[in-house]
Design an enzyme around this catalytic site. Structure first.
Site, short mmCIF file in Angstrom:
data_model
loop_
_atom_site.label_atom_id
_atom_site.label_comp_id
_atom_site.label_asym_id
_atom_site.label_seq_id
_atom_site.Cartn_x
_atom_site.Cartn_y
_atom_site.Cartn_z
N LYS A 128 0.87 -1.19 0.00
CA LYS A 128 0.00 0.00 0.00
C LYS A 128 0.90 1.22 0.00
O LYS A 128 2.02 1.18 0.50
CB LYS A 128 -0.88 0.00 1.25
CG LYS A 128 -2.10 0.89 1.15
CD LYS A 128 -3.25 0.19 0.43
CE LYS A 128 -4.40 1.13 0.18
NZ LYS A 128 -5.58 0.43 -0.37
N ASP A 168 -7.07 4.26 -4.68
CA ASP A 168 -7.72 4.15 -3.36
C ASP A 168 -8.34 5.53 -3.12
O ASP A 168 -8.58 6.28 -4.09
CB ASP A 168 -6.70 3.77 -2.27
CG ASP A 168 -7.36 3.40 -0.95
OD1 ASP A 168 -7.93 2.29 -0.84
OD2 ASP A 168 -7.35 4.21 0.00
#
Ligand code: NDP
Length: 447
Positions: A128, A168
Site C-alpha cells: 500500500k 484508493d
C-alpha cells in the site's frame, strides 16, 4: 487478551515498538486474535517465526514529493510505499492521497491487503502507498504535476512483476492515468505496472465498478446462504459517495434493494424514495462537488450536516467511506433499527467494539478483507490481460468477479469449519487468507 502465549508475545513486542501506530496495531490485533486456532494446530508457525515476519513489511519506502502549485509556490508532501509481503505474488495494493495519510494508516492497509489478496486466489502479494496530498480543490494542472512528482520517485521501486499499485481514496482514474504516463516516460516501458488504467491504455472493463459490485455479489451470496434471502425489497444504507460507494449503490439497486443514503465528509443525504444514482454520478464524478448539492434537484431528499448515515433505519448497511466510520454507538443504532447485515466496502470501517456488538447481536458481519476484495481481484484480472496483451469483454470479467466473490465466501466458511468455528465469516476470512500466505512462506524458507 490472547489465548496463546505466542500471539500475546508477538503483539506485546509490536505494541511496545509501534505504540505510535494505532491503526496498524488495531489491524494486527484483529488478525492475530482470529488465527489463534491455526497457531495451536500448527506449531511450525512459531518455530519459523512466521508471525514476527508477517507483521514486518518487507520494505518501507518514504520519500519527499516536491512540486509547484498554480501560484508558483513550491509545495512539499510526503510519499510512501509499504511493500508488505510478496510470498504469493508481486506486491499489490492501492495508493491513497488524503490529508490524513500517515505511516500507521498505510501500514494497516498494507497488512490487510496481504490477506485480502490471498483470499482472491490470485497471485498477488500485499502493499500500500500514498501521500498526505489532498486532491480536493486542486486544479487539473496541480493534480497532474503532483502525480508526476510522486511517480518520479516511486517508479524505481515498482514494476509489473515487482509491485503493482492501483487507486484508493483520492486516487481515481484521472490520477492513475497521470501516474502511468509519468512511469512510461521515465522507463520507456508500456506494461501493467499500475491497475485501474483507462480502457484506451491497458485498463480492464469492470475495474471501475469492481469493488462496489463485488461487495454486493459477496453480500448476495451471504444473504442466500445465511438467511435464504436476497437484496430484493431491502432498504440499504450506503456511506461515502466515491468509487466504492457509487458502484455498491448501483449494484444493490440492480439486485432489487432500495438505497436511501449516501454521504461525504460534510454529512449525508437521505432520500426515502431511493437515491438517484445518475444525479450522484453527475455531482461526484463529473462535477467533483459536495453531496449536499443533491437536495437542490430532489425535493424528496434531505441533507444532514456533520452526521453519519447509520442513524437511518436500514436492513443492509454498506460502509464504503473510510476506516473506523462505524463505532459502538453507531452499531447500537443499527442493531436497534433491525439491521440484519453489515458488509464492509471500505477498509476497516468498523471499530473492534462495534464488531463485537454487531456479532453479539447476531447481525451478520462481512469483513472488508473478504467483502471488498472484488476491486483487487479485477486488478489481478487487469494484470493478466496486460501480460497477455488481450482485453476481455465486460461480461467475461463480470462473470469472473462473481465466481471469485462466491469462492471467497465458500473458502472462508470452509476455513472456519476446519477449526470447529461454524460458519464464521469473520474468523474464516482471516484464517483462509493467513493459511495460504503461511504455506508459501514456510515453503520458501527464511527470507
Ligand atoms: P474515494 O476517494 O473515491 O471516495 C471516498 C469517499 O469516502 C468520499 O465520498 C469521501 O468524502 C468519503 N470519506 C473519505 N474520508 C472520509 C472521512 N474521514 N469521513 C467521512 N467521509 C470520508 O475512495 P474509494 O471509494 O476508492 O475508497 C473508499 C474506501 O474503500 C476506502 O476505505 C478504501 O481503502 C476502500 N477500498 C477501495 C477500493 C477501490 O477499489 N477503490 C478497493 C477496496 C477497498 P469526501 O469526498 O468528502 O472526502
Amino acid at each position: 487478551m490472547f489465548q496463546t502465549e505466542y500471539a500475546q508475545r508477538v503483539f506485546d513486542a509490536l505494541e511496545s515498538r509501534s505504540s505510535h501506530e494505532p491503526e496498524f496495531l488495531q489491524a494486527v490485533r484483529e488478525v492475530l486474535l482470529s488465527i489463534e486456532p491455526v497457531l495451536t494446530k500448527h506449531p511450525e508457525i512459531e518455530r519459523n517465526a512466521i508471525l514476527e515476519r508477517i507483521i514486518e513489511p518487507d520494505r518501507q519506502i518514504k520519500f519527499r514529493v516536491s512540486w509547484v502549485d498554480d501560484a508558483g509556490k513550491v509545495q512539499v508532501n510526503r510519499g510512501y510505499r509499504f511493500e508488505f509481503n510478496s510470498a504469493i505474488g508481486p506486491y499489490k495494493g492501492g495508493l491513497r492521497f488524503h490529508s490524513s495519510v500517515n505511516a500507521s494508516i498505510l501500514k494497516f492497509l498494507g497488512f490487510e491487503q496481504v490477506f485480502k489478496n490471498s483470499l482472491t486466489g490470485l497471485w498477488m502479494g500485499g502493499g500500500k502507498g500514498g501521500s498526505d496530498f489532498d486532491p480536493h480543490g486542486r486544479s487539473e494542472a496541480e493534480v497532474m504535476r503532483f502525480c508526476q512528482a510522486f511517480m518520479t520517485e516511486l517508479y524505481r521501486h515498482i514494476g509489473p512483476d515487482t509491485d503493482v499499485p492501483a487507486g484508493d481514496i483520492g486516487v481515481g482514474g484521472r490520477e492513475v492515468a497521470y501516474l502511468f504516463g509519468q512511469y512510461r516516460r521515465l522507463t520507456n516501458q508500456f506494461n501493467g505496472v499500475i491497475t485501474g488504467k483507462g480502457l484506451a491504455f491497458g485498463g480492464s472493463l469492470v475495474r471501475t465498478e469492481a469493488t462496489g459490485y463485488g461487495l454486493c455479489y459477496y453480500t448476495q451470496e451471504v444473504l442466500r446462504l445465511a438467511m435464504n434471502d436476497s437484496f430484493d425489497g431491502k432498504t440499504v444504507a450506503v456511506s461515502g459517495s466515491g468509487n466504492v460507494a457509487i458502484f455498491a449503490a448501483e449494484k444493490a439497486s440492480q439486485l432489487g434493494g432500495k438505497v436511501v443514503t449516501m454521504s461525504d465528509s460534510s454529512g449525508y443525504i437521505h432520500d426515502p424514495d431511493g437515491i438517484d444514482l445518475n444525479l450522484i454520478k453527475e455531482i461526484k464524478l463529473n462535477r467533483r462537488a459536495r453531496i449536499a448539492e443533491y437536495i437542490a434537484s430532489r425535493p424528496s431528499a434531505s441533507f444532514v450536516e456533520g452526521h453519519k448515515v447509520w442513524e437511518v433505519k436500514c436492513d443492509i448497511a454498506l460502509p464504503c467511506a473510510t476506516q473506523n466510520e462505524i463505532d459502538q454507538a453507531d452499531a447500537t443504532m443499527l442493531i436497534a433499527a433491525g439491521c440484519k447485515i453489515v458488509a464492509e466496502g471500505a477498509n476497516m470501517p468498523t471499530t473492534p467494539e462495534a464488531i463485537d456488538a454487531l456479532r453479539a447481536a447476531e447481525v451478520v458481519f462481512c469483513p472488508g478483507k473478504a467483502s471488498n476484495a472484488g476491486g483487487v481481484a479485477v486488478s489481478g484480472l487487469e494484470m493478466a490481460q496486460d501480460s497477455a496483451r488481450l482485453a476481455w469483454t465486460f461480461d467475461e470479467v463480470d462473470a469472473k468477479l462473481q465466481t471469485i466473490m462466491k469462492n471467497i465466501v465458500a473458502s472462508t466458511i470452509a476455513a472456519s469449519n476446519r477449526y470447529g468455528l461454524g460458519n464464521d465469516l469473520f474468523l474464516g476470512a482471516n484464517i483462509a487468507g493467513f493459511e495460504r500466505v503461511v504455506e508459501a512462506m514456510l515453503a520458501q524458507g527464511v527470507i
